[in-house]
Scaffold this motif. Structure first.
Motif, PDB file in Angstrom:
ATOM      1  N   ARG A 116       0.856  -1.192   0.000  1.00 26.25           N
ATOM      2  CA  ARG A 116       0.000   0.000   0.000  1.00 26.25           C
ATOM      3  C   ARG A 116       0.890   1.239   0.000  1.00 26.25           C
ATOM      4  NH1 ARG A 116      -4.675  -0.971   4.628  1.00 26.25           N
ATOM      5  NH2 ARG A 116      -5.853  -2.635   3.580  1.00 26.25           N
ATOM      6  N   PRO A 117       1.380   1.650  -1.146  1.00 22.02           N
ATOM      7  CA  PRO A 117       2.258   2.828  -1.162  1.00 22.02           C
ATOM      8  C   PRO A 117       1.476   4.131  -1.016  1.00 22.02           C
ATOM      9  CG  PRO A 117       1.954   2.007  -3.389  1.00 22.02           C
ATOM     10  CD  PRO A 117       1.244   1.047  -2.487  1.00 22.02           C
ATOM     11  N   TYR A 118       2.016   5.026  -0.213  1.00 23.91           N
ATOM     12  CA  TYR A 118       1.468   6.371  -0.071  1.00 23.91           C
ATOM     13  C   TYR A 118       2.573   7.356  -0.449  1.00 23.91           C
ATOM     14  CZ  TYR A 118      -1.967   3.795   2.704  1.00 23.91           C
ATOM     15  OH  TYR A 118      -2.902   2.888   3.114  1.00 23.91           O
ATOM     16  N   TYR A 119       2.184   8.427  -1.141  1.00 22.63           N
ATOM     17  CA  TYR A 119       3.158   9.345  -1.716  1.00 22.63           C
ATOM     18  C   TYR A 119       2.913  10.760  -1.196  1.00 22.63           C
ATOM     19  CZ  TYR A 119       3.270   5.477  -5.092  1.00 22.63           C
ATOM     20  OH  TYR A 119       3.330   4.235  -5.682  1.00 22.63           O
ATOM     21  N   ARG A 120       4.013  11.518  -1.111  1.00 23.61           N
ATOM     22  CA  ARG A 120       3.916  12.924  -0.715  1.00 23.61           C
ATOM     23  C   ARG A 120       4.939  13.718  -1.530  1.00 23.61           C
ATOM     24  NH1 ARG A 120       2.407  16.354   3.579  1.00 23.61           N
ATOM     25  NH2 ARG A 120       3.895  18.026   3.992  1.00 23.61           N
ATOM     26  N   GLY A 121       4.457  14.693  -2.295  1.00 19.28           N
ATOM     27  CA  GLY A 121       5.344  15.542  -3.074  1.00 19.28           C
ATOM     28  C   GLY A 121       5.663  16.829  -2.346  1.00 19.28           C
ATOM     29  N   GLN A 122       6.940  17.221  -2.354  1.00 20.84           N
ATOM     30  CA  GLN A 122       7.365  18.453  -1.689  1.00 20.84           C
ATOM     31  C   GLN A 122       8.261  19.254  -2.612  1.00 20.84           C
ATOM     32  OE1 GLN A 122       7.194  17.180   3.015  1.00 20.84           O
ATOM     33  NE2 GLN A 122       9.164  17.754   2.144  1.00 20.84           N
ATOM     34  N   GLU A 123       8.067  20.565  -2.605  1.00 22.83           N
ATOM     35  CA  GLU A 123       8.863  21.446  -3.448  1.00 22.83           C
ATOM     36  C   GLU A 123      10.305  21.552  -2.961  1.00 22.83           C
ATOM     37  OE1 GLU A 123       6.625  25.031  -3.344  1.00 22.83           O
ATOM     38  OE2 GLU A 123       5.116  24.312  -4.767  1.00 22.83           O
TER      39      GLU A 123
ATOM     40  N   THR B  45      -0.994  10.943  -0.496  1.00 22.76           N
ATOM     41  CA  THR B  45      -1.914  10.576  -1.571  1.00 22.76           C
ATOM     42  C   THR B  45      -1.612   9.156  -2.036  1.00 22.76           C
ATOM     43  OG1 THR B  45      -2.692  11.118  -3.812  1.00 22.76           O
ATOM     44  CG2 THR B  45      -0.403  11.609  -3.307  1.00 22.76           C
ATOM     45  N   THR B  46      -2.612   8.506  -2.572  1.00 20.77           N
ATOM     46  CA  THR B  46      -2.418   7.175  -3.155  1.00 20.77           C
ATOM     47  C   THR B  46      -2.040   7.277  -4.631  1.00 20.77           C
ATOM     48  OG1 THR B  46      -4.788   7.016  -3.648  1.00 20.77           O
ATOM     49  CG2 THR B  46      -4.031   6.074  -1.555  1.00 20.77           C
ATOM     50  N   ASN B  47      -2.036   8.497  -5.178  1.00 16.79           N
ATOM     51  CA  ASN B  47      -1.770   8.711  -6.600  1.00 16.79           C
ATOM     52  C   ASN B  47      -0.357   9.278  -6.795  1.00 16.79           C
ATOM     53  OD1 ASN B  47      -1.666   9.631  -9.285  1.00 16.79           O
ATOM     54  ND2 ASN B  47      -3.858  10.025  -9.325  1.00 16.79           N
ATOM     55  N   PRO B  48       0.570   8.512  -7.374  1.00 13.38           N
ATOM     56  CA  PRO B  48       1.941   8.994  -7.527  1.00 13.38           C
ATOM     57  C   PRO B  48       2.072  10.200  -8.440  1.00 13.38           C
ATOM     58  CG  PRO B  48       1.630   6.948  -8.745  1.00 13.38           C
ATOM     59  CD  PRO B  48       0.397   7.146  -7.910  1.00 13.38           C
ATOM     60  N   LEU B  49       1.140  10.373  -9.388  1.00 13.16           N
ATOM     61  CA  LEU B  49       1.205  11.538 -10.271  1.00 13.16           C
ATOM     62  C   LEU B  49       0.772  12.812  -9.547  1.00 13.16           C
ATOM     63  CD1 LEU B  49      -0.070  10.127 -13.690  1.00 13.16           C
ATOM     64  CD2 LEU B  49       2.278  10.402 -12.857  1.00 13.16           C
TER      65      LEU B  49
ATOM     66  N   GLN C 280       6.643   2.744   5.930  1.00 16.07           N
ATOM     67  CA  GLN C 280       6.364   2.349   7.302  1.00 16.07           C
ATOM     68  C   GLN C 280       5.191   1.369   7.375  1.00 16.07           C
ATOM     69  OE1 GLN C 280       4.393   5.391   9.513  1.00 16.07           O
ATOM     70  NE2 GLN C 280       5.102   4.668  11.492  1.00 16.07           N
ATOM     71  N   GLN C 281       4.241   1.479   6.453  1.00 18.19           N
ATOM     72  CA  GLN C 281       3.046   0.640   6.427  1.00 18.19           C
ATOM     73  C   GLN C 281       2.267   0.685   7.747  1.00 18.19           C
ATOM     74  OE1 GLN C 281       2.002  -1.480   3.288  1.00 18.19           O
ATOM     75  NE2 GLN C 281       2.901   0.542   3.066  1.00 18.19           N
ATOM     76  N   PRO C 282       1.754   1.855   8.105  1.00 16.89           N
ATOM     77  CA  PRO C 282       0.975   1.974   9.344  1.00 16.89           C
ATOM     78  C   PRO C 282      -0.369   1.275   9.231  1.00 16.89           C
ATOM     79  CG  PRO C 282       0.858   3.998   8.081  1.00 16.89           C
ATOM     80  CD  PRO C 282       1.842   3.116   7.370  1.00 16.89           C
ATOM     81  N   ASP C 283      -0.978   1.014  10.370  1.00 18.02           N
ATOM     82  CA  ASP C 283      -2.319   0.448  10.377  1.00 18.02           C
ATOM     83  C   ASP C 283      -3.297   1.430   9.745  1.00 18.02           C
ATOM     84  OD1 ASP C 283      -1.747  -1.993  11.622  1.00 18.02           O
ATOM     85  OD2 ASP C 283      -1.801  -1.074  13.606  1.00 18.02           O
ATOM     86  N   ASN C 284      -4.348   0.871   9.158  1.00 12.83           N
ATOM     87  CA  ASN C 284      -5.388   1.679   8.532  1.00 12.83           C
ATOM     88  C   ASN C 284      -6.539   1.893   9.511  1.00 12.83           C
ATOM     89  OD1 ASN C 284      -7.997   2.003   6.803  1.00 12.83           O
ATOM     90  ND2 ASN C 284      -6.333   2.432   5.381  1.00 12.83           N
ATOM     91  N   TYR C 285      -7.033   3.113   9.571  1.00 16.18           N
ATOM     92  CA  TYR C 285      -8.117   3.440  10.495  1.00 16.18           C
ATOM     93  C   TYR C 285      -9.319   2.518  10.320  1.00 16.18           C
ATOM     94  CZ  TYR C 285     -12.307   5.887  12.140  1.00 16.18           C
ATOM     95  OH  TYR C 285     -13.509   6.185  12.723  1.00 16.18           O
ATOM     96  N   SER C 286      -9.695   2.247   9.079  1.00 11.43           N
ATOM     97  CA  SER C 286     -10.874   1.412   8.832  1.00 11.43           C
ATOM     98  C   SER C 286     -10.687   0.013   9.388  1.00 11.43           C
ATOM     99  CB  SER C 286     -11.167   1.345   7.329  1.00 11.43           C
ATOM    100  OG  SER C 286     -11.496   2.619   6.815  1.00 11.43           O
ATOM    101  N   ASP C 287      -9.472  -0.537   9.215  1.00 14.46           N
ATOM    102  CA  ASP C 287      -9.196  -1.871   9.756  1.00 14.46           C
ATOM    103  C   ASP C 287      -9.277  -1.869  11.277  1.00 14.46           C
ATOM    104  OD1 ASP C 287      -8.764  -2.745   7.172  1.00 14.46           O
ATOM    105  OD2 ASP C 287      -6.588  -2.472   7.272  1.00 14.46           O
ATOM    106  N   LEU C 288      -8.698  -0.848  11.904  1.00 17.89           N
ATOM    107  CA  LEU C 288      -8.735  -0.759  13.357  1.00 17.89           C
ATOM    108  C   LEU C 288     -10.157  -0.585  13.867  1.00 17.89           C
ATOM    109  CD1 LEU C 288      -5.665   1.574  13.991  1.00 17.89           C
ATOM    110  CD2 LEU C 288      -5.786  -0.902  14.316  1.00 17.89           C
ATOM    111  N   LYS C 289     -10.935   0.209  13.146  1.00 14.53           N
ATOM    112  CA  LYS C 289     -12.323   0.433  13.549  1.00 14.53           C
ATOM    113  C   LYS C 289     -13.129  -0.855  13.452  1.00 14.53           C
ATOM    114  CE  LYS C 289     -15.524   3.440  14.775  1.00 14.53           C
ATOM    115  NZ  LYS C 289     -15.420   4.159  16.074  1.00 14.53           N
ATOM    116  N   ASN C 290     -12.906  -1.619  12.393  1.00 17.37           N
ATOM    117  CA  ASN C 290     -13.611  -2.904  12.241  1.00 17.37           C
ATOM    118  C   ASN C 290     -13.209  -3.877  13.342  1.00 17.37           C
ATOM    119  OD1 ASN C 290     -14.954  -2.044   9.942  1.00 17.37           O
ATOM    120  ND2 ASN C 290     -13.411  -2.847   8.542  1.00 17.37           N
ATOM    121  N   GLN C 291     -11.926  -3.904  13.691  1.00 14.67           N
ATOM    122  CA  GLN C 291     -11.464  -4.767  14.771  1.00 14.67           C
ATOM    123  C   GLN C 291     -12.105  -4.369  16.093  1.00 14.67           C
ATOM    124  OE1 GLN C 291      -7.194  -4.674  14.858  1.00 14.67           O
ATOM    125  NE2 GLN C 291      -7.003  -5.266  12.701  1.00 14.67           N
ATOM    126  N   GLN C 292     -12.215  -3.064  16.307  1.00 10.66           N
ATOM    127  CA  GLN C 292     -12.824  -2.579  17.535  1.00 10.66           C
ATOM    128  C   GLN C 292     -14.279  -3.008  17.632  1.00 10.66           C
ATOM    129  OE1 GLN C 292     -12.983   1.730  17.923  1.00 10.66           O
ATOM    130  NE2 GLN C 292     -14.972   1.493  18.901  1.00 10.66           N
TER     131      GLN C 292
END
Length: 301
Positions: free
Chosen positions: A26-33, A106-110, A138-150
């Motif tokens: 699950r790659p997440y991207y962040r662009g910085q100037e 973002t989930t979108n590399p472009l 880092q592959q952190p936990d996803n809020y939705s997964d944690l909420k479902n587990q809860q």
């Protein structure tokens, strides 16, 4: 070991890296100037305020909660949908510029490439500066997964309690027959033991807020605006919002300054530019500014 994955000289370089060298589930991207090494630290906007670093964690949380409460009190009348919890409300506050413990990814590399190249910065000597796209590994936990587990844990706790009251080997025990005491006369030790599972679950449910997490969490915000949808925004909730991400948590793709202009034109050609990512008059004006004044009359190199 350096966390620099590659140095991008052109648009095709970037596409190849994303396709062939990013193997994260699950790659997440962040662009910085600007790159991290040039002063654009990877941390939430909350960390930009030096005086907060003198506060204890408890004091910081109090400030965050107080600020969010004030913001929430003013939301009514300004939006069509009121966020149902602190996660949604904090995401809305982040969207409107309030400093929070959230970081935009973002989930979108472009989209990340757009934010890295839309404006080329200069150093103090006037030299054009390289920018960067960061990939969260880092592959952190996803809020939705944690909420479902809860929620599952809460249901299981309820079922456990119901079962313990009706399947203790004596079908008449719940009525206090054959010398058994009434349910409300159990001694303190038994009551504590029987309800411990549910109490723990309820306490966890009540504390499942952005302010009580013990590790970073990815939160996919509701589409409170078209910008969140078009930019494929996800938010990284930082459990220690005043500390930068560690180098081991991300990869850096350096975008060479000389490549910015050609990349901007390619992104515009593929529909990843101002008027698409900012679907309002501001975005349209930025796009028109690029085409008429910044793009050398729109001629390709």
């Amino acid at each position: 070991m350096s966390n620099v994955l590659h140095e991008v000289e052109n648009f095709e370089d970037y596409l190849r890296i994303i396709k062939d060298e990013i193997s994260i589930k699950r790659p997440y991207y962040r662009g910085q100037e600007k790159r991290v090494q040039d002063g654009y630290t990877l941390w939430p906007s909350l960390a930009r305020y030096e005086y907060l670093k003198k506060k204890s964690p408890t004091e910081l949380t109090q400030i965050e909660k107080r600020t969010l409460t004030t913001f929430a009190n003013h939301v009514i009348g300004h939006v069509n949908h009121i966020p149902p919890d602190e996660w949604g409300m904090l995401a809305l506050a982040q969207h409107h510029g309030l400093p929070t413990r959230f970081m935009d990814w973002t989930t979108n590399p472009l989209v990340a490439l757009y934010f890295a190249t839309r404006n080329t910065k200069k150093d103090k000597d006037g030299t054009l500066m390289d920018s960067a796209v960061y990939v969260l590994i880092q592959q952190p936990d996803n809020y939705s997964d944690l909420k479902n587990q809860q929620e599952k844990s809460d249901l299981e706790a309820d079922d456990e309690e119901d079962t313990s009251q009706t399947t203790d080997g004596d079908p008449y025990s719940q009525y206090g027959i054959d010398g058994e005491s009434e349910p409300d006369s159990y001694d303190d030790e038994d009551e504590s033991s029987d309800s411990s599972v549910k109490k723990k679950s309820l306490n966890y449910a009540s504390s499942f807020t952005p302010f009580d997490i013990t590790a970073n969490v990815i939160y996919e915000p509701p589409h409170v605006s078209q910008r969140i949808r078009t930019q494929d925004v996800v938010l990284l909730a930082c459990f220690n919002p005043l500390t930068p991400l560690e180098e081991k948590d991300y990869l850096e793709i350096v975008i060479k300054a000389d490549a910015h202009e050609s990349i901007r034109k390619r992104l515009d050609l593929y529909g990843v530019f101002d008027k698409q990512l900012f679907p309002d008059l501001d975005g349209m004006a930025k796009w028109l500014k690029f085409h008429e004044f910044e793009c050398q009359n729109g001629e390709d190199e």
